[in-house]
Design an enzyme around this catalytic site. Structure first.
Site, PDB file in Angstrom:
ATOM      1  N   GLU B  49      15.063 -78.913 -32.818  1.00  0.00           N
ATOM      2  CA  GLU B  49      16.089 -77.894 -32.969  1.00  0.00           C
ATOM      3  C   GLU B  49      16.331 -77.278 -31.605  1.00  0.00           C
ATOM      4  O   GLU B  49      15.410 -76.750 -30.976  1.00  0.00           O
ATOM      5  CB  GLU B  49      15.576 -76.826 -33.943  1.00  0.00           C
ATOM      6  CG  GLU B  49      16.653 -76.200 -34.760  1.00  0.00           C
ATOM      7  CD  GLU B  49      16.077 -75.266 -35.811  1.00  0.00           C
ATOM      8  OE1 GLU B  49      15.831 -75.735 -36.938  1.00  0.00           O
ATOM      9  OE2 GLU B  49      15.857 -74.107 -35.487  1.00  0.00           O
ATOM     10  N   ASP B  60      17.639 -62.710 -33.514  1.00  0.00           N
ATOM     11  CA  ASP B  60      16.426 -63.130 -32.814  1.00  0.00           C
ATOM     12  C   ASP B  60      15.613 -61.960 -32.305  1.00  0.00           C
ATOM     13  O   ASP B  60      16.151 -60.937 -31.886  1.00  0.00           O
ATOM     14  CB  ASP B  60      16.805 -64.038 -31.631  1.00  0.00           C
ATOM     15  CG  ASP B  60      17.216 -65.421 -32.102  1.00  0.00           C
ATOM     16  OD1 ASP B  60      16.359 -66.106 -32.690  1.00  0.00           O
ATOM     17  OD2 ASP B  60      18.385 -65.806 -31.921  1.00  0.00           O
TER      18      ASP B  60
END
Lengths: 409, 271
Positions: B49, B60
């Site tokens: 990924e 995040d």
């Protein structure tokens, strides 16, 4: 001459946003999956209480007795005379408790938070006005309050930071990215996704994912509803133009929205052009940006060719934001509102001018709207009128203004 | 069959679970990424990924935020990321590559252009964390037409109706976010994850990956017992961040941790 009657062929502005929060191609819900259900709960609660007479009565009572509404519509006679054009009316949101329009919205959202059983309030703030307004209502309702603020903004708005701390809020400096409002919003979103069970996120402007743009607009529309009634009562007609500054755009939508169907009323949103649009150092996405997706909605953004959000600049922390509420994006495309750039220099000059002619010190954000009025009033008929949203008072900015003039306070 | 589907089918036949490392493309500098991808594959990655750096990574935590900032110092764009995948594909035509990021860079490039160029570069899937299926119909269709799997997130807050709708829009695999929070947050509760996975599996035959909060080999093994894939990101990115002056050492540290996870997952008793 403006008319009160509804003209043919205008879009039904009140029909927007659609069920999923879209204003034409703008708005929507662009958030990570964890927040989709909490947003749905919020939307449901908001729509339920919007029709709940008890909720509305409590809101009206608070707006009257705690905020001090209705705010006056004040004819600025000296400024009008000096400019030699349309009469200039100031909608005095600076006289609200906490000194700006922001409290109209935080009162509404905090009442909603209480009814939803949330015990913790979070907010982002740029100039600190929304942070102060949030900390104020949290103190009043006895709710825990955390305010995220860009580290650079903490420097330039220190009086408001102290005010929030006095009110019992925890002010968390955000040092990532550009260290301003957009980064504070990112951090507040991260807090919300982590503490979503007990936390209510009070967004301060008409941006973010649905239902925030519509909800904040509805809470701020009290400005335009009052102004419209006050102006009609005083003059028997409608104003020729409305002017407000636009960062995220909550004070502007609040003034504009109740007039959207009045086709004869022109509307101007003053964006922060910083050092000038050509300099690249500005915060004017509607004047010089392009559509994209940030902070949960599709709207005009300041971004580069790769889709990265670019650094913004404005002398005013509250306008220093790379996006703008999606309804403004749509009103721009529809041609209903004209968005105009106002530089730091023009805003500063307007700040002094209003202070000296009317004895009212406006916020630096608001000074952008005053600068547009200074340009616009002489072009309009002298028996017409302009309503400008005097969205906040300038006490918080005196350090900034003094520093720019080389004065140490 | 897509590369992702083929990989899961192969793993199933082996009785193994997928291990999916996440790294931000261009972190700490662009030349590090393709060698790192190969080293992660050698250490046991089944799918890679690759994070597309974004200026405002709202979902995040600090570790990946800083990775984005390091990459953006080098102005790593979505097109640059596609270039890295293209380079990776010169030596590896079998390991699926999924891009993970935020919608705006894809939106600015244009859905059609992105899907065409990504497919041509050898990208197998796209996960845009800020695009729920409600807003994603156009992109899903464009991706699918170009042979790219749209990967969607499921969360602890997703109720059954949403799970159903999301699984219907997804292909390749679905990605269960194991906790309420941002990437790199505290450790997850494996029992709670197992319970939710059972609900998800009532609505899809797609493999279910689990990520957010998996930072060591024992946790990877425990999650691997209940999920079809284990995604690890911040724990690897932290090792890269600690070695920005010595890139080979950073890559080796990340590969070592991934190798430990691989070993622990393969050694774990089958569910």
């Amino acid at each position: 001459m403006s008319t009160v009657s509804k003209p043919q062929q205008t879009p039904d502005w009140s029909a927007f946003p659609d069920a999923r929060g879209h204003f034409g191609p703008y708005g929507g819900q662009f958030v990570s999956e964890t927040l989709m259900e909490p947003l749905e709960e919020l939307r449901e609660a908001y729509h339920r209480y919007l029709k709940d007479p008890e909720f509305l009565a409590e809101l009206d009572r608070d707006l009257a007795q705690y905020v001090g509404r209705p705010s006056p519509l004040y004819l600025a006679e000296r400024l009008t005379r000096e400019l030699g054009g349309a009469r200039i009316y100031l909608k005095r949101e600076d006289l609200n408790h906490t000194g700006a329009h922001k409290v109209n919205n935080t009162i509404g959202q905090a009442l909603l938070a209480k009814r939803m059983g949330k015990t913790r309030i979070i907010a982002e703030t740029g100039a600190g006005q929304h942070g102060v307004a949030t900390a104020t209502v949290a103190a009043r309702l006895g709710l825990e309050c955390v305010v995220y603020m860009g580290a650079d903004d903490i420097q330039r708005q220190s009086p408001n930071v102290y005010r929030m701390r006095l009110l019992g809020a925890r002010v968390v400096p955000v040092s990532s990215g550009s260290r301003t409002l957009k980064d504070a919003l990112n951090e507040a979103m991260r807090d919300w996704v982590t503490n979503v069970d007990n936390t209510f996120y009070i967004i301060g402007t008409v941006a973010g994912p649905h239902p925030y743009p519509a909800m904040v607009r509805d809470f701020q529309s009290v400005i335009g509803r009052e102004a419209r009634a006050q102006y009609l009562e005083e003059t028997g007609e409608l104003p020729d133009a409305l002017v407000a500054c636009v960062g995220g755009g909550s004070n502007a939508i609040g003034l504009f929205h109740p007039f959207l169907d009045d086709a004869g009323v022109a509307m101007y949103g003053a964006e922060a052009a910083g050092d000038g649009i050509d300099s690249g150092r500005h915060s004017a996405p509607l004047c010089a940006g392009k559509p994209g997706v940030l902070h949960g909605n599709r709207t005009y953004l300041m971004e580069d060719a790769d889709g990265q959000i670019t650094q913004t600049h404005s002398v005013s922390a509250g306008l220093d934001y790379p996006g703008v509420g999606p309804e403004h994006a749509w009103l721009k495309d529809a041609g209903r509102v004209q968005y105009v750039p106002i530089t730091d220099e023009e805003a500063l000059s307007a700040f002094h001018r209003l202070t000296r002619t009317e004895g009212i010190i406006p916020a630096l954000e608001t000074s952008h709207a005053i600068a547009q009025v200074i340009k616009l009033a002489p072009q309009l008929r002298s028996d017409g009128g302009i309503i400008v949203n005097l969205s906040g008072r300038g006490d918080k900015d005196i350090n900034t203004v003094a520093r720019m003039e080389g004065i140490e306070l | 069959m897509s590369r992702i589907a083929a990989r899961f089918e192969y793993l199933r036949s082996q009785g193994r679970k997928a291990l999916i490392p996440y790294v931000t493309a261009g972190d700490p500098e662009p030349a590090n990424t393709v060698p790192l991808m190969h080293e992660l594959v050698n250490a046991g990655a089944d799918i890679v990924e690759l994070g597309v750096p974004f200026s405002d990574p709202m979902a995040d935590g600090p570790v990946i935020q800083q990775a984005c900032e390091r990459a953006l110092k080098h102005h790593v764009s979505l097109r640059d990321v596609l270039g890295m995948v293209r380079e990776f594909r010169r030596d590896n035509t079998t390991t699926p590559v999924v891009l993970m990021g935020y919608l705006n860079p894809v939106e600015i490039m244009g859905y059609e252009t992105f899907a065409r160029e990504a497919a041509e570069a050898g990208v197998d899937g796209l996960l845009t964390v800020d695009l729920p299926p409600e807003e994603g119909a156009d992109l899903v269709q464009t991706l699918t037409t170009n042979g790219i799997d749209p990967i969607f997130l499921l969360a602890p807050t997703s109720h059954e109706g949403r799970i159903k709708a999301i699984c219907a829009a997804a292909s390749g695999f679905v990605y269960y976010v194991s906790l309420k929070g941002v990437t790199g947050a505290a450790t997850l509760d494996v029992d709670a994850v197992a319970e939710k996975l059972a609900l998800i599996r009532q609505h899809t035959d797609l493999p279910v990956g689990v990520g957010f909060g998996i930072s060591d080999a024992p946790t990877a093994a425990r999650v691997g017992r209940v999920a079809d894939a284990v995604v690890v990101g911040s724990a690897l990115v932290k090792l890269l961040a600690a070695n920005t002056q010595d890139l080979p050492a950073g890559r080796a540290a990340a590969a070592d941790l991934l190798g430990e996870m691989r070993q622990a997952m393969d050694a774990a008793p089958k569910a």
